[in-house]
Motif scaffolding. Structure first.
Motif, PDB file in Angstrom:
ATOM      1  N   UNK A 185      -1.852   7.679  14.687  1.00 11.47           N
ATOM      2  CA  UNK A 185      -1.080   8.443  13.521  1.00 11.47           C
ATOM      3  C   UNK A 185      -1.347   7.777  12.095  1.00 11.47           C
ATOM      4  N   UNK A 186      -2.555   7.737  12.206  1.00 10.90           N
ATOM      5  CA  UNK A 186      -3.382   7.394  11.049  1.00 10.90           C
ATOM      6  C   UNK A 186      -3.181   8.520   9.893  1.00 10.90           C
ATOM      7  N   UNK A 187      -2.693  10.305  10.023  1.00 10.51           N
ATOM      8  CA  UNK A 187      -2.073  10.237   8.608  1.00 10.51           C
ATOM      9  C   UNK A 187      -1.175   9.596   7.997  1.00 10.51           C
ATOM     10  N   UNK A 188       0.260   9.183   8.687  1.00 16.65           N
ATOM     11  CA  UNK A 188       0.682   8.564   8.259  1.00 16.65           C
ATOM     12  C   UNK A 188       0.474   7.502   8.210  1.00 16.65           C
ATOM     13  N   UNK A 189      -0.226   6.454   8.630  1.00 16.31           N
ATOM     14  CA  UNK A 189      -0.549   5.653   7.824  1.00 16.31           C
ATOM     15  C   UNK A 189      -1.832   5.243   6.503  1.00 16.31           C
ATOM     16  N   UNK A 190      -2.091   6.275   6.493  1.00 11.12           N
ATOM     17  CA  UNK A 190      -3.185   7.096   5.060  1.00 11.12           C
ATOM     18  C   UNK A 190      -1.545   7.263   4.005  1.00 11.12           C
ATOM     19  N   UNK A 191      -0.259   7.493   4.240  1.00  9.31           N
ATOM     20  CA  UNK A 191       0.612   8.253   3.415  1.00  9.31           C
ATOM     21  C   UNK A 191       1.261   7.025   2.763  1.00  9.31           C
ATOM     22  N   UNK A 192       1.967   5.241   3.966  1.00  8.59           N
ATOM     23  CA  UNK A 192       1.649   4.330   3.899  1.00  8.59           C
ATOM     24  C   UNK A 192       0.913   3.066   2.777  1.00  8.59           C
ATOM     25  N   UNK A 193      -0.197   3.639   3.402  1.00 13.82           N
ATOM     26  CA  UNK A 193      -1.575   2.646   2.060  1.00 13.82           C
ATOM     27  C   UNK A 193      -0.797   3.436   0.705  1.00 13.82           C
ATOM     28  N   UNK A 194      -0.417   4.641   1.048  1.00 14.05           N
ATOM     29  CA  UNK A 194      -1.115   4.935  -1.107  1.00 14.05           C
ATOM     30  C   UNK A 194      -0.187   4.868  -1.467  1.00 14.05           C
ATOM     31  N   UNK A 195       1.301   4.922  -0.471  1.00 12.73           N
ATOM     32  CA  UNK A 195       2.759   4.188  -1.066  1.00 12.73           C
ATOM     33  C   UNK A 195       2.595   3.126  -1.399  1.00 12.73           C
ATOM     34  N   UNK A 196       2.155   2.474  -1.156  1.00 13.10           N
ATOM     35  CA  UNK A 196       2.088   0.369  -1.471  1.00 13.10           C
ATOM     36  C   UNK A 196       1.265   0.472  -1.546  1.00 13.10           C
ATOM     37  N   UNK A 197       0.079   0.826  -2.493  1.00 16.10           N
ATOM     38  CA  UNK A 197      -0.713   1.406  -3.777  1.00 16.10           C
ATOM     39  C   UNK A 197      -0.038   1.440  -4.531  1.00 16.10           C
ATOM     40  N   UNK A 198       0.832   2.608  -5.191  1.00 18.26           N
ATOM     41  CA  UNK A 198       1.603   2.941  -5.322  1.00 18.26           C
ATOM     42  C   UNK A 198       1.966   1.141  -6.197  1.00 18.26           C
ATOM     43  N   UNK A 199       3.438   1.550  -5.606  1.00 18.17           N
ATOM     44  CA  UNK A 199       3.716   0.051  -5.747  1.00 18.17           C
ATOM     45  C   UNK A 199       3.332  -0.502  -6.506  1.00 18.17           C
ATOM     46  N   UNK A 200       2.024  -1.652  -6.121  1.00 23.77           N
ATOM     47  CA  UNK A 200       2.077  -2.605  -6.494  1.00 23.77           C
ATOM     48  C   UNK A 200       1.038  -2.285  -7.339  1.00 23.77           C
ATOM     49  N   UNK A 201       0.338  -1.293  -8.013  1.00 18.58           N
ATOM     50  CA  UNK A 201       0.104  -1.450  -9.097  1.00 18.58           C
ATOM     51  C   UNK A 201       1.549  -1.183 -10.143  1.00 18.58           C
ATOM     52  N   UNK A 202       2.232  -0.473  -9.750  1.00 14.27           N
ATOM     53  CA  UNK A 202       3.252  -0.604 -10.438  1.00 14.27           C
ATOM     54  C   UNK A 202       4.289  -1.585 -10.821  1.00 14.27           C
ATOM     55  N   UNK A 203       4.177  -2.255  -9.581  1.00 15.57           N
ATOM     56  CA  UNK A 203       4.832  -3.908  -9.816  1.00 15.57           C
ATOM     57  C   UNK A 203       4.309  -4.265 -11.174  1.00 15.57           C
ATOM     58  N   UNK A 204       2.584  -4.629 -10.601  1.00 13.38           N
ATOM     59  CA  UNK A 204       1.380  -5.519 -11.483  1.00 13.38           C
ATOM     60  C   UNK A 204       1.666  -4.169 -12.669  1.00 13.38           C
ATOM     61  N   UNK A 205       1.979  -3.736 -13.689  1.00 16.18           N
ATOM     62  CA  UNK A 205       1.734  -2.991 -14.858  1.00 16.18           C
ATOM     63  C   UNK A 205       2.741  -4.231 -15.129  1.00 16.18           C
ATOM     64  N   UNK A 206       4.023  -4.415 -14.707  1.00 15.79           N
ATOM     65  CA  UNK A 206       5.455  -5.341 -15.482  1.00 15.79           C
ATOM     66  C   UNK A 206       4.879  -6.528 -16.030  1.00 15.79           C
ATOM     67  N   UNK A 207       3.895  -6.543 -15.316  1.00 21.77           N
ATOM     68  CA  UNK A 207       3.589  -8.082 -15.800  1.00 21.77           C
ATOM     69  C   UNK A 207       2.903  -8.893 -17.349  1.00 21.77           C
ATOM     70  N   UNK A 208       2.076  -7.600 -17.637  1.00 21.03           N
ATOM     71  CA  UNK A 208       1.290  -7.412 -18.880  1.00 21.03           C
ATOM     72  C   UNK A 208       2.266  -6.896 -19.958  1.00 21.03           C
ATOM     73  N   UNK A 209       1.807  -8.023 -21.192  1.00 16.34           N
ATOM     74  CA  UNK A 209       2.995  -7.334 -22.046  1.00 16.34           C
ATOM     75  C   UNK A 209       1.994  -6.310 -22.704  1.00 16.34           C
ATOM     76  N   UNK A 210       0.314  -6.412 -23.398  1.00 18.06           N
ATOM     77  CA  UNK A 210       0.095  -6.159 -24.046  1.00 18.06           C
ATOM     78  C   UNK A 210      -0.804  -4.546 -23.315  1.00 18.06           C
ATOM     79  N   UNK A 211      -1.212  -3.265 -23.859  1.00 17.48           N
ATOM     80  CA  UNK A 211      -2.219  -2.517 -22.790  1.00 17.48           C
ATOM     81  C   UNK A 211      -3.664  -3.117 -22.789  1.00 17.48           C
TER      82      UNK A 211
END
Length: 128
Positions: free
Chosen positions: A31-57
């Protein structure tokens, strides 16, 4: 050994661990295509979650490239978890229905079949 150090005893079922690991690898390859999709979604979520930790752009943009590559690494590591869970379920079903030794032997067969499938899929993609 770890079981001698701890004040309580527990047993690890090595057959179940081996069978679940083999089935997880087979599912990860098949299920390598499912694996790629899971990696992409986790990466998006990690980037979104980390963005909320910074106060200045400006502070956020200063270390953006390093953080995004680190989040990609973490996403690829954590993408294994769903396959471990599903692989453990596959092994559990096989142990209940056919017996303990069948989880390992069918896991090996599934790994070989998934590996051959993945090689053929990548060869087909590269020839197009």
């Amino acid at each position: 050994m770890l079981t001698e150090i701890l004040p309580f005893s527990f047993e690890l079922d090595t057959i179940a661990i081996a069978g679940a690991s083999l089935w997880s690898l087979a599912l990860y390859l098949a299920l390598s295509r499912v694996n790629e999709w899971v990696i992409e979604q986790l990466n998006r979520w990690f980037n979104f979650a980390e963005r909320s930790l910074y106060t200045s752009q400006s502070e956020f943009e200063k270390t953006r490239k390093a953080r995004e590559s680190q989040n990609s690494f973490y996403a690829s590591l954590f993408s294994i978890v769903p396959f471990l869970v599903i692989g453990a379920l596959c092994n559990w079903v096989l142990e209940i229905s056919l017996g303990e030794s069948w989880g390992i032997s069918t896991g090996i067969l599934a790994c070989m079949g998934a590996g051959i499938y993945e090689l053929g899929r990548r060869d087909g993609e590269s020839s197009d």
